[in-house]
Design a protein around this motif. Sequence first.
Motif, PDB file in Angstrom:
ATOM      1  N   SER A  44       0.856  -1.176   0.000  1.00  0.00           N
ATOM      2  CA  SER A  44       0.000   0.000   0.000  1.00  0.00           C
ATOM      3  C   SER A  44       0.893   1.228   0.000  1.00  0.00           C
ATOM      4  N   SER A  45       0.469   2.253  -0.675  1.00  0.00           N
ATOM      5  CA  SER A  45       1.242   3.482  -0.727  1.00  0.00           C
ATOM      6  C   SER A  45       0.302   4.672  -0.642  1.00  0.00           C
ATOM      7  N   SER A  46       0.749   5.711   0.041  1.00  0.00           N
ATOM      8  CA  SER A  46      -0.037   6.936   0.117  1.00  0.00           C
ATOM      9  C   SER A  46       0.867   8.128  -0.132  1.00  0.00           C
ATOM     10  N   TYR A  47       0.261   9.182  -0.643  1.00  0.00           N
ATOM     11  CA  TYR A  47       0.985  10.421  -0.925  1.00  0.00           C
ATOM     12  C   TYR A  47       0.106  11.582  -0.502  1.00  0.00           C
ATOM     13  N   ALA A  48       0.628  12.443   0.380  1.00  0.00           N
ATOM     14  CA  ALA A  48      -0.116  13.596   0.879  1.00  0.00           C
ATOM     15  C   ALA A  48      -0.038  14.726  -0.135  1.00  0.00           C
ATOM     16  N   LEU A  49      -1.192  15.186  -0.587  1.00  0.00           N
ATOM     17  CA  LEU A  49      -1.231  16.248  -1.595  1.00  0.00           C
ATOM     18  C   LEU A  49      -1.273  17.635  -0.981  1.00  0.00           C
ATOM     19  N   GLY A  50      -2.021  17.818   0.076  1.00  0.00           N
ATOM     20  CA  GLY A  50      -2.150  19.144   0.667  1.00  0.00           C
ATOM     21  C   GLY A  50      -2.924  19.084   1.956  1.00  0.00           C
ATOM     22  N   GLY A  51      -3.097  20.232   2.555  1.00  0.00           N
ATOM     23  CA  GLY A  51      -3.812  20.311   3.817  1.00  0.00           C
ATOM     24  C   GLY A  51      -3.364  21.515   4.607  1.00  0.00           C
ATOM     25  N   SER A  52      -2.710  21.285   5.749  1.00  0.00           N
ATOM     26  CA  SER A  52      -2.213  22.367   6.591  1.00  0.00           C
ATOM     27  C   SER A  52      -1.170  23.190   5.832  1.00  0.00           C
ATOM     28  N   SER A  53      -0.988  24.441   6.243  1.00  0.00           N
ATOM     29  CA  SER A  53      -0.064  25.333   5.527  1.00  0.00           C
ATOM     30  C   SER A  53       1.374  24.821   5.567  1.00  0.00           C
ATOM     31  N   TRP A  54       1.790  24.147   6.637  1.00  0.00           N
ATOM     32  CA  TRP A  54       3.168  23.661   6.715  1.00  0.00           C
ATOM     33  C   TRP A  54       3.425  22.463   5.815  1.00  0.00           C
ATOM     34  N   ILE A  55       2.368  21.831   5.284  1.00  0.00           N
ATOM     35  CA  ILE A  55       2.522  20.706   4.364  1.00  0.00           C
ATOM     36  C   ILE A  55       3.233  21.149   3.084  1.00  0.00           C
ATOM     37  N   GLU A  56       3.010  22.391   2.657  1.00  0.00           N
ATOM     38  CA  GLU A  56       3.591  22.881   1.406  1.00  0.00           C
ATOM     39  C   GLU A  56       5.113  22.850   1.430  1.00  0.00           C
ATOM     40  N   ASP A  57       5.738  22.909   2.630  1.00  0.00           N
ATOM     41  CA  ASP A  57       7.194  22.909   2.746  1.00  0.00           C
ATOM     42  C   ASP A  57       7.802  21.514   2.772  1.00  0.00           C
ATOM     43  N   LEU A  58       6.995  20.477   2.778  1.00  0.00           N
ATOM     44  CA  LEU A  58       7.500  19.110   2.849  1.00  0.00           C
ATOM     45  C   LEU A  58       7.995  18.635   1.481  1.00  0.00           C
ATOM     46  N   ASP A  59       9.060  17.848   1.493  1.00  0.00           N
ATOM     47  CA  ASP A  59       9.552  17.281   0.240  1.00  0.00           C
ATOM     48  C   ASP A  59       8.864  15.939  -0.034  1.00  0.00           C
ATOM     49  N   PHE A  60       9.227  15.304  -1.147  1.00  0.00           N
ATOM     50  CA  PHE A  60       8.592  14.057  -1.582  1.00  0.00           C
ATOM     51  C   PHE A  60       8.684  12.968  -0.516  1.00  0.00           C
ATOM     52  N   GLY A  61       9.843  12.803   0.113  1.00  0.00           N
ATOM     53  CA  GLY A  61      10.040  11.755   1.114  1.00  0.00           C
ATOM     54  C   GLY A  61       9.145  11.900   2.325  1.00  0.00           C
ATOM     55  N   ASP A  62       8.811  13.140   2.688  1.00  0.00           N
ATOM     56  CA  ASP A  62       7.918  13.376   3.823  1.00  0.00           C
ATOM     57  C   ASP A  62       6.454  13.150   3.457  1.00  0.00           C
ATOM     58  N   ARG A  63       6.111  13.317   2.210  1.00  0.00           N
ATOM     59  CA  ARG A  63       4.729  13.151   1.760  1.00  0.00           C
ATOM     60  C   ARG A  63       4.398  11.698   1.396  1.00  0.00           C
ATOM     61  N   PHE A  64       5.397  10.896   1.103  1.00  0.00           N
ATOM     62  CA  PHE A  64       5.224   9.545   0.578  1.00  0.00           C
ATOM     63  C   PHE A  64       5.408   8.495   1.672  1.00  0.00           C
ATOM     64  N   ASP A  65       4.602   7.439   1.625  1.00  0.00           N
ATOM     65  CA  ASP A  65       4.786   6.295   2.514  1.00  0.00           C
ATOM     66  C   ASP A  65       4.480   5.020   1.736  1.00  0.00           C
ATOM     67  N   LEU A  66       5.222   3.965   2.036  1.00  0.00           N
ATOM     68  CA  LEU A  66       5.059   2.663   1.402  1.00  0.00           C
ATOM     69  C   LEU A  66       4.933   1.619   2.505  1.00  0.00           C
ATOM     70  N   LYS A  67       3.945   0.723   2.376  1.00  0.00           N
ATOM     71  CA  LYS A  67       3.675  -0.277   3.409  1.00  0.00           C
ATOM     72  C   LYS A  67       3.603  -1.677   2.821  1.00  0.00           C
ATOM     73  N   ALA A  68       4.157  -2.641   3.551  1.00  0.00           N
ATOM     74  CA  ALA A  68       3.891  -4.050   3.298  1.00  0.00           C
ATOM     75  C   ALA A  68       2.744  -4.422   4.231  1.00  0.00           C
ATOM     76  N   ARG A  69       1.785  -5.197   3.750  1.00  0.00           N
ATOM     77  CA  ARG A  69       0.595  -5.464   4.560  1.00  0.00           C
ATOM     78  C   ARG A  69       0.211  -6.938   4.567  1.00  0.00           C
ATOM     79  N   PHE A  70      -0.444  -7.324   5.642  1.00  0.00           N
ATOM     80  CA  PHE A  70      -0.956  -8.676   5.862  1.00  0.00           C
ATOM     81  C   PHE A  70      -2.422  -8.540   6.253  1.00  0.00           C
ATOM     82  N   ASN A  71      -3.315  -9.274   5.592  1.00  0.00           N
ATOM     83  CA  ASN A  71      -4.751  -9.203   5.872  1.00  0.00           C
ATOM     84  C   ASN A  71      -5.304 -10.567   6.246  1.00  0.00           C
ATOM     85  N   ALA A  72      -6.264 -10.558   7.152  1.00  0.00           N
ATOM     86  CA  ALA A  72      -7.077 -11.737   7.442  1.00  0.00           C
ATOM     87  C   ALA A  72      -8.458 -11.439   6.868  1.00  0.00           C
TER      88      ALA A  72
END
Length: 160
Positions: free
Chosen positions: A59-87
């Motif tokens: 699973s992967s997510s990317y933050a597009l916008g929101g709070s004013s301080w979000i605009e100063d974040l680089d790609f690495g801070d906005r991006f997350d990658l997850k390995a997942r296990f489901n039942a």
Amino acid sequence: MKNIVLIVALLAFSFGNAQAFEGKGDQKFQVGANIQDYATGINVSFDHGLGENISVGVSSSYALGGSSWIEDLDFGDRFDLKARFNANLGNVINLDENFDFYPGLNLSLKNFGGHVGARYFFSPGFGVFTEANFPLAKYDKDSIDIHNQFTLNLGMTFNL
């Protein structure tokens, strides 16, 4: 009259054959909105069935916008990658075959966490999903990280 019979037959076929989780070899792709306190973004995920009620994926997510301080974040801070296990528990708790309920665990670049989700399929290939994600352990306790909070994902799911 022929048109009505045709429409009823098509609807019965599409709704009657939809199945939320088929077990080993089943593949699901999901895309949707990622909603949280500090930002909104997009989420994509892929799950592959290993057994009758077990699946793994990414699973992967990317933050597009929101709070004013979000605009100063680089790609690495906005991006997350997850390995997942489901039942996948839809058939275990005797739910409709078009509905899948799946709790699980995930290990990401930002934290270790859990998720609880549900999928509903309208046809054999298309449905909707919702998923709640919550961190259980952060990697860096002092950081303010947009990926270390409760998030809600809503969107579309596809059988591959």
